[in-house]
Structure formats: C-alpha cells, structure tokens
Design a protein around this motif. Structure first.
Motif, PDB file in Angstrom:
ATOM      1  N   SER A  37      23.958  40.629  45.645  1.00 24.64           N
ATOM      2  CA  SER A  37      23.393  39.554  44.843  1.00 24.64           C
ATOM      3  C   SER A  37      24.402  38.406  44.788  1.00 24.64           C
ATOM      4  N   ILE A  38      23.957  37.266  44.274  1.00 23.54           N
ATOM      5  CA  ILE A  38      24.870  36.133  44.106  1.00 23.54           C
ATOM      6  C   ILE A  38      26.000  36.512  43.150  1.00 23.54           C
ATOM      7  N   GLU A  39      25.685  37.248  42.107  1.00 21.65           N
ATOM      8  CA  GLU A  39      26.724  37.675  41.163  1.00 21.65           C
ATOM      9  C   GLU A  39      27.728  38.602  41.835  1.00 21.65           C
ATOM     10  N   ASP A  40      27.251  39.473  42.747  1.00 21.48           N
ATOM     11  CA  ASP A  40      28.164  40.334  43.492  1.00 21.48           C
ATOM     12  C   ASP A  40      29.088  39.500  44.376  1.00 21.48           C
ATOM     13  N   ASP A  41      28.524  38.477  45.018  1.00 25.28           N
ATOM     14  CA  ASP A  41      29.345  37.573  45.821  1.00 25.28           C
ATOM     15  C   ASP A  41      30.463  36.981  44.981  1.00 25.28           C
ATOM     16  N   LYS A  42      30.111  36.496  43.807  1.00 24.57           N
ATOM     17  CA  LYS A  42      31.089  35.854  42.933  1.00 24.57           C
ATOM     18  C   LYS A  42      32.151  36.842  42.466  1.00 24.57           C
ATOM     19  N   THR A  43      31.701  38.047  42.093  1.00 26.22           N
ATOM     20  CA  THR A  43      32.656  39.052  41.608  1.00 26.22           C
ATOM     21  C   THR A  43      33.611  39.480  42.709  1.00 26.22           C
ATOM     22  N   LEU A  44      33.062  39.790  43.886  1.00 29.09           N
ATOM     23  CA  LEU A  44      33.917  40.184  45.002  1.00 29.09           C
ATOM     24  C   LEU A  44      34.858  39.047  45.376  1.00 29.09           C
ATOM     25  N   GLY A  45      34.328  37.818  45.432  1.00 30.60           N
ATOM     26  CA  GLY A  45      35.163  36.675  45.776  1.00 30.60           C
ATOM     27  C   GLY A  45      36.284  36.466  44.790  1.00 30.60           C
ATOM     28  N   ASP A  46      35.996  36.606  43.497  1.00 32.71           N
ATOM     29  CA  ASP A  46      37.040  36.456  42.479  1.00 32.71           C
ATOM     30  C   ASP A  46      38.134  37.505  42.652  1.00 32.71           C
ATOM     31  N   GLN A  47      37.729  38.735  42.945  1.00 30.24           N
ATOM     32  CA  GLN A  47      38.705  39.813  43.123  1.00 30.24           C
ATOM     33  C   GLN A  47      39.552  39.596  44.364  1.00 30.24           C
ATOM     34  N   VAL A  48      38.913  39.217  45.456  1.00 26.71           N
ATOM     35  CA  VAL A  48      39.654  38.968  46.696  1.00 26.71           C
ATOM     36  C   VAL A  48      40.583  37.777  46.525  1.00 26.71           C
ATOM     37  N   ALA A  49      40.105  36.727  45.853  1.00 24.89           N
ATOM     38  CA  ALA A  49      40.944  35.545  45.641  1.00 24.89           C
ATOM     39  C   ALA A  49      42.157  35.881  44.777  1.00 24.89           C
ATOM     40  N   HIS A  50      41.942  36.683  43.736  1.00 21.09           N
ATOM     41  CA  HIS A  50      43.061  37.085  42.872  1.00 21.09           C
ATOM     42  C   HIS A  50      44.099  37.865  43.663  1.00 21.09           C
ATOM     43  N   GLN A  51      43.636  38.780  44.515  1.00 23.22           N
ATOM     44  CA  GLN A  51      44.553  39.560  45.339  1.00 23.22           C
ATOM     45  C   GLN A  51      45.265  38.661  46.353  1.00 23.22           C
ATOM     46  N   THR A  52      44.523  37.730  46.954  1.00 25.68           N
ATOM     47  CA  THR A  52      45.118  36.815  47.928  1.00 25.68           C
ATOM     48  C   THR A  52      46.169  35.937  47.261  1.00 25.68           C
ATOM     49  N   ASP A  53      45.851  35.414  46.089  1.00 36.91           N
ATOM     50  CA  ASP A  53      46.811  34.604  45.342  1.00 36.91           C
ATOM     51  C   ASP A  53      48.090  35.390  45.072  1.00 36.91           C
ATOM     52  N   SER A  54      47.913  36.634  44.620  1.00 38.90           N
ATOM     53  CA  SER A  54      49.076  37.460  44.287  1.00 38.90           C
ATOM     54  C   SER A  54      49.948  37.703  45.504  1.00 38.90           C
ATOM     55  N   THR A  55      49.310  37.973  46.642  1.00 37.69           N
ATOM     56  CA  THR A  55      50.064  38.256  47.869  1.00 37.69           C
ATOM     57  C   THR A  55      50.874  37.055  48.304  1.00 37.69           C
ATOM     58  N   TYR A  56      50.241  35.893  48.393  1.00 35.74           N
ATOM     59  CA  TYR A  56      50.956  34.707  48.877  1.00 35.74           C
ATOM     60  C   TYR A  56      51.928  34.157  47.840  1.00 35.74           C
ATOM     61  N   ASN A 162      28.373  50.598  50.381  1.00 37.21           N
ATOM     62  CA  ASN A 162      28.889  51.482  49.334  1.00 37.21           C
ATOM     63  C   ASN A 162      30.341  51.178  49.012  1.00 37.21           C
ATOM     64  N   LEU A 163      31.141  50.962  50.053  1.00 32.98           N
ATOM     65  CA  LEU A 163      32.557  50.667  49.836  1.00 32.98           C
ATOM     66  C   LEU A 163      32.711  49.331  49.116  1.00 32.98           C
ATOM     67  N   LEU A 164      31.946  48.324  49.528  1.00 32.69           N
ATOM     68  CA  LEU A 164      32.063  47.022  48.881  1.00 32.69           C
ATOM     69  C   LEU A 164      31.627  47.087  47.422  1.00 32.69           C
ATOM     70  N   LEU A 165      30.593  47.861  47.134  1.00 31.09           N
ATOM     71  CA  LEU A 165      30.182  48.017  45.743  1.00 31.09           C
ATOM     72  C   LEU A 165      31.277  48.685  44.912  1.00 31.09           C
ATOM     73  N   SER A 166      31.990  49.614  45.514  1.00 30.60           N
ATOM     74  CA  SER A 166      33.086  50.253  44.787  1.00 30.60           C
ATOM     75  C   SER A 166      34.199  49.249  44.492  1.00 30.60           C
ATOM     76  N   VAL A 167      34.400  48.296  45.404  1.00 30.64           N
ATOM     77  CA  VAL A 167      35.386  47.244  45.171  1.00 30.64           C
ATOM     78  C   VAL A 167      34.915  46.316  44.059  1.00 30.64           C
ATOM     79  N   VAL A 168      33.637  45.943  44.100  1.00 33.85           N
ATOM     80  CA  VAL A 168      33.080  45.077  43.070  1.00 33.85           C
ATOM     81  C   VAL A 168      33.231  45.708  41.690  1.00 33.85           C
ATOM     82  N   LEU A 169      33.059  47.024  41.620  1.00 32.72           N
ATOM     83  CA  LEU A 169      33.151  47.736  40.350  1.00 32.72           C
ATOM     84  C   LEU A 169      34.590  48.076  39.968  1.00 32.72           C
TER      85      LEU A 169
END
Length: 273
Positions: A37-56, A162-169
């Motif tokens: 869903s669009i909300e899943d996109d946003k949640t996954l994107g926020d999590q990936v962005a937070h991790q990317t920010d932390s790494t760099y 399934n794996l991506l949903l586990s990341v979202v959660l």
C-alpha cells in the motif's frame, strides 16, 4: 507481542485475499502488480532512509541539513528538486514526504531514491554534471522511480513480500540494513528504466523551465568520455544509446528540448561541495 503478531497475520491475510481476488488495489494503472500500500511504501522508505542516514553519518559522509555550513548547498539543490516535484505531473506529490540529502563522496557519480520519495545524491554526480537541466533530469529519473513505485516493486521481486512486510513491521532489522546498503546498487528492469526516463522528460516539461531532455545530456556526456571509468549511475541504469534516443524523441514530442537554462546555481552548488 500479541499485538505485533496479530498485525503481521492481518497484513499477510489481507495480502492473500487481495491476491486471491486479483483486485485493482494490487495493480497500478498499467496492470503491473503493486503489493504494498502507499502507507507501506512510506513506512519502508522511512525505515530505509533512517538506516541510510545512520550509515553515511557514521562514515562522516552525510551532509546534515541542520549544519549551518550546508544551508546554502541545500537551498540550491532544493530549488532544483522542488521545480521537478511541483511540475504538476507527479502521482504521489502530496502522499509521499519527498526530501533530498547529499552524500559527500566525490568518487561516486550516483543517485538513488527509497520508496516513499527519500532521494540521495552523491557529490561526485553533482560535480560531474555540466548544466542544471542535466541535474534536474537525473533527479527527475530518480523521483520517477519512487513516484511510479518502481523501487517497491523491484524490492518485492528481489526479496519477496513476506520479508518486506517483516521489515515494515520492524521484525527484521538485519534485513533492513541489507536493503539500505544495497539500494544504491539496485538494478531496475528495462521497462522500469524506460518509464523513469519518459517521466523525467514529462516532469521537466512540467517545470516550464528546464530543457526536458536533461537526462539524455548526462548519458551523452558519459558516452563521450568513454567507458574506462563510467559513472556508477550507468551500472544500475545501463543501455545509454537507446535511452538517449528515446529521451530525445519524447522531448521532441513535447517540444521542450531546447530551453536555455541559467546554470549559475549548479556552479555555485559545485563550488560549495
């Protein structure tokens, strides 16, 4: 614990039902499967962005917006990004958060976007480009990957729903790290690349400002300089020959190819980096 487990089962059950009945909610306007869903996109994107920010940031490479020394650089870059975002052509302009961050790495000529519209651009790419239409064209291409939901769909193909949903959660932090680490090297399908190129032209045309074949200018520059040390962008966005022609053909259709743009802002941005 029960609430999280129930939520995961609910999501998986809803997904199964949507797949079983093949409803329009799991396809885009072209009939391509989009399971998030669009909300899943946003949640996954926020999590990936937070991790990317932390790494760099840990590597000292993320130019922080909160640092006053970076204020002018972000003002100049935001001006380019916002012209594209406000072109009136994006599908999820108001749904996604949309931001852009600079990674200090002059040796890397690349850019990428997370689901939900978090964009990253390396200083090496900015310094490589000759005019502002080229920068807008490349950024438009990455914006299209997020806005057309290519990134979500490619990640679904690569990792499974399934794996991506586990990341979202929030249940799979190690996999989140892997996704964030590999996002800049994510290779899209030929169809996704073609569509992102076409929408880059459409977005730039909508600005009424940029030469809308700006992305082709980047490919032409890379092609003319030979393939000894091609930009990293080409490793995940290949086939520049056919793409140059397709971009220019689309720009000719829209009659927006020969706009003259003042690139003093890009030159100042490059000097600040």
């Amino acid at each position: 614990m029960f609430r999280r487990t129930f939520s995961r089962l609910y999501l998986l059950g809803a997904l199964t039902l949507s797949l079983g009945f093949a409803t329009s909610s799991c396809t885009d306007e072209n009939g391509n499967p989009v399971l998030f869903s669009i909300e899943d996109d946003k949640t996954l994107g926020d999590q990936v962005a937070h991790q990317t920010d932390s790494t760099y940031q840990a590597q000292g490479q993320l130019l922080l917006r909160t640092d006053p020394r970076n204020a002018r650089a972000y003002q100049l870059l935001d001006a380019v990004v916002n012209r594209v975002l406000n072109s009136g052509q994006l599908q999820y302009r108001n749904e996604f958060p949309w931001d852009v961050k600079i990674i200090k790495d002059d040796a890397t000529q690349n850019a990428f976007a997370t689901p939900g519209g978090h964009i990253y651009v390396f200083t090496g790419l900015i310094k490589y480009l000759d005019d502002e239409s080229q920068l807008a064209g490349v950024l438009g291409h990455e914006i299209a990957h997020a806005d057309r939901r290519h990134t979500s769909r490619q990640l679904q193909n690569q990792y499974g729903i399934n794996l991506l949903l586990s990341v979202v959660l929030g249940e799979n932090p190690s996999q989140l790290v892997q996704i964030a680490t590999g996002l800049g090297e994510l290779k899209f399908s030929r169809d996704f690349e073609k569509e992102a190129d076409q929408y880059s032209v459409v977005y730039l045309n909508g600005t009424g400002y940029y030469a809308c074949d700006g992305a082709a200018g980047f490919f032409i520059k890379a092609q003319n300089e030979g393939q000894a040390n091609p930009p990293e962008f080409l490793s995940t966005h290949p086939n520049p020959d056919n793409r140059i022609q397709a971009i220019q053909t689309k720009a000719d259709e829209l009659n927006c190819r020969n706009r003259q743009v003042n690139s003093s802002g890009l030159q100042e941005l490059k000097s600040l980096l």
